[in-house]
Write a protein that holds these residues in place. Sequence first.
Motif, PDB file in Angstrom:
ATOM      1  N   SER A 103       0.826  -1.213   0.000  1.00 28.95           N
ATOM      2  CA  SER A 103       0.000   0.000   0.000  1.00 28.95           C
ATOM      3  C   SER A 103       0.857   1.258   0.000  1.00 28.95           C
ATOM      4  CB  SER A 103      -0.959   0.005   1.194  1.00 28.95           C
ATOM      5  OG  SER A 103      -0.250  -0.056   2.418  1.00 28.95           O
ATOM      6  N   ASP A 104       1.958   1.272   0.741  1.00 26.83           N
ATOM      7  CA  ASP A 104       2.828   2.451   0.764  1.00 26.83           C
ATOM      8  C   ASP A 104       3.506   2.678  -0.582  1.00 26.83           C
ATOM      9  OD1 ASP A 104       2.218   3.187   3.324  1.00 26.83           O
ATOM     10  OD2 ASP A 104       3.940   2.190   4.248  1.00 26.83           O
ATOM     11  N   VAL A 106       2.050   2.151  -3.453  1.00 25.40           N
ATOM     12  CA  VAL A 106       1.032   2.827  -4.249  1.00 25.40           C
ATOM     13  C   VAL A 106       0.951   4.304  -3.887  1.00 25.40           C
ATOM     14  CG1 VAL A 106      -1.436   2.940  -4.781  1.00 25.40           C
ATOM     15  CG2 VAL A 106      -0.303   0.716  -4.567  1.00 25.40           C
ATOM     16  N   LEU A 107       1.056   4.598  -2.582  1.00 24.38           N
ATOM     17  CA  LEU A 107       0.873   5.976  -2.100  1.00 24.38           C
ATOM     18  C   LEU A 107       2.127   6.832  -2.214  1.00 24.38           C
ATOM     19  CD1 LEU A 107      -1.116   5.095   1.138  1.00 24.38           C
ATOM     20  CD2 LEU A 107      -2.054   6.176  -0.922  1.00 24.38           C
ATOM     21  N   ASP A 123      -6.825   4.790   1.831  1.00 22.76           N
ATOM     22  CA  ASP A 123      -7.292   3.423   1.595  1.00 22.76           C
ATOM     23  C   ASP A 123      -8.079   3.336   0.282  1.00 22.76           C
ATOM     24  OD1 ASP A 123      -6.138   2.623   3.949  1.00 22.76           O
ATOM     25  OD2 ASP A 123      -8.008   2.629   5.110  1.00 22.76           O
ATOM     26  N   VAL A 126      -5.613   3.482  -2.654  1.00 27.54           N
ATOM     27  CA  VAL A 126      -4.911   2.199  -2.803  1.00 27.54           C
ATOM     28  C   VAL A 126      -5.800   1.181  -3.503  1.00 27.54           C
ATOM     29  CG1 VAL A 126      -3.968   0.228  -1.546  1.00 27.54           C
ATOM     30  CG2 VAL A 126      -3.305   2.548  -0.892  1.00 27.54           C
ATOM     31  N   TRP A 136      -5.692  -5.890  -7.296  1.00 27.30           N
ATOM     32  CA  TRP A 136      -6.380  -5.843  -6.011  1.00 27.30           C
ATOM     33  C   TRP A 136      -6.764  -7.227  -5.492  1.00 27.30           C
ATOM     34  CZ3 TRP A 136      -7.124  -3.093  -1.868  1.00 27.30           C
ATOM     35  CH2 TRP A 136      -8.216  -3.356  -1.034  1.00 27.30           C
ATOM     36  N   LEU A 143      -1.786  -6.237   2.163  1.00 25.68           N
ATOM     37  CA  LEU A 143      -1.335  -4.901   1.776  1.00 25.68           C
ATOM     38  C   LEU A 143      -0.176  -4.396   2.626  1.00 25.68           C
ATOM     39  CD1 LEU A 143      -4.796  -3.183   1.193  1.00 25.68           C
ATOM     40  CD2 LEU A 143      -3.189  -3.993  -0.549  1.00 25.68           C
ATOM     41  N   ARG A 162       1.657   2.300  -8.962  1.00 23.01           N
ATOM     42  CA  ARG A 162       2.340   3.454  -8.362  1.00 23.01           C
ATOM     43  C   ARG A 162       2.395   4.620  -9.349  1.00 23.01           C
ATOM     44  NH1 ARG A 162       8.133   1.880  -6.639  1.00 23.01           N
ATOM     45  NH2 ARG A 162       8.562   2.245  -8.829  1.00 23.01           N
ATOM     46  N   ALA A 165      -1.197   6.176  -9.800  1.00 23.81           N
ATOM     47  CA  ALA A 165      -1.820   6.709  -8.582  1.00 23.81           C
ATOM     48  C   ALA A 165      -1.796   8.230  -8.548  1.00 23.81           C
ATOM     49  CB  ALA A 165      -1.133   6.145  -7.337  1.00 23.81           C
TER      50      ALA A 165
END
Length: 259
Positions: A103-104, A106-107, A123, A126, A136, A143, A162, A165
């Motif tokens: 998840s990090d 992606v962010l 969230d 993500v 997903w 995640l 990534r 995003a």
Amino acid sequence: MSKRIDVKDLNVYYGDFLAVQDVTMTIEPRSVTALIGPSGCGKSTFLRTLNRMHEVIPGARVAGEALMDGQNLYGAAVDPVQVRRQIGMVFQRANPFPTMSISDNVLAGARLNNRRMSKSDADDLVERTLRSANLWAEVKDRLSRPGSSLSGGQQQRLCIARAIAVRPEVLLMDEPCSALDPISTLAIEDLIAELKTEYTIVIVTHNMQQAARVSDKTGFFNIAGTGKPGRLIEYDDTETMFSTPKEKATEDYISGRFG
């Protein structure tokens, strides 16, 4: 969101060396453009000029025009960092940040852009982005695990997630499947077909079958010899390029007679 790119008389230099010469082409929005040609002919160098990534190499410079919806990407007042936000890039080898969770990863881009989000917004981003990258269902229950724990094909889709995003308008891909097995390659190709409904995509590939499968237009680059600049030899609809190319060099390369 997707943008048209017009390139006119583009020359790319590394110091005094002319690496790519006189490229003129139009890259249409919401389409996939494939760049093919033998190794060392300037495909990846040209690709990196479209989001000014080549500038990280000392002495690299460009002459000519590269316009995105009429805006000069090399204008004096244009911030190259902003260009790279608008024109994302996925590299040959998957490069998720190894110490970051899925998840990090992606962010990461959104946070780098100083975008503050609540946990619920993060969230949502993500999940939405991983769904867009067709990842997903495979990772939703892990995640918090490192991005590097995924398979090679999953890591490449994570890198695509990534990149998208931050909501770019153009997505550049430099041989994104060269290190992947056939099943992972098919997953990436299916993803490219879905993403082109929203993005302008340019892909460098050495796989002729892949270029024929995924692209709407194809550009063939070639080089006259060692020390000579790469040039765009032919650029046309993919179906035309692979059935009735105008240049003999294009036909020879596509048919496997050289390259």
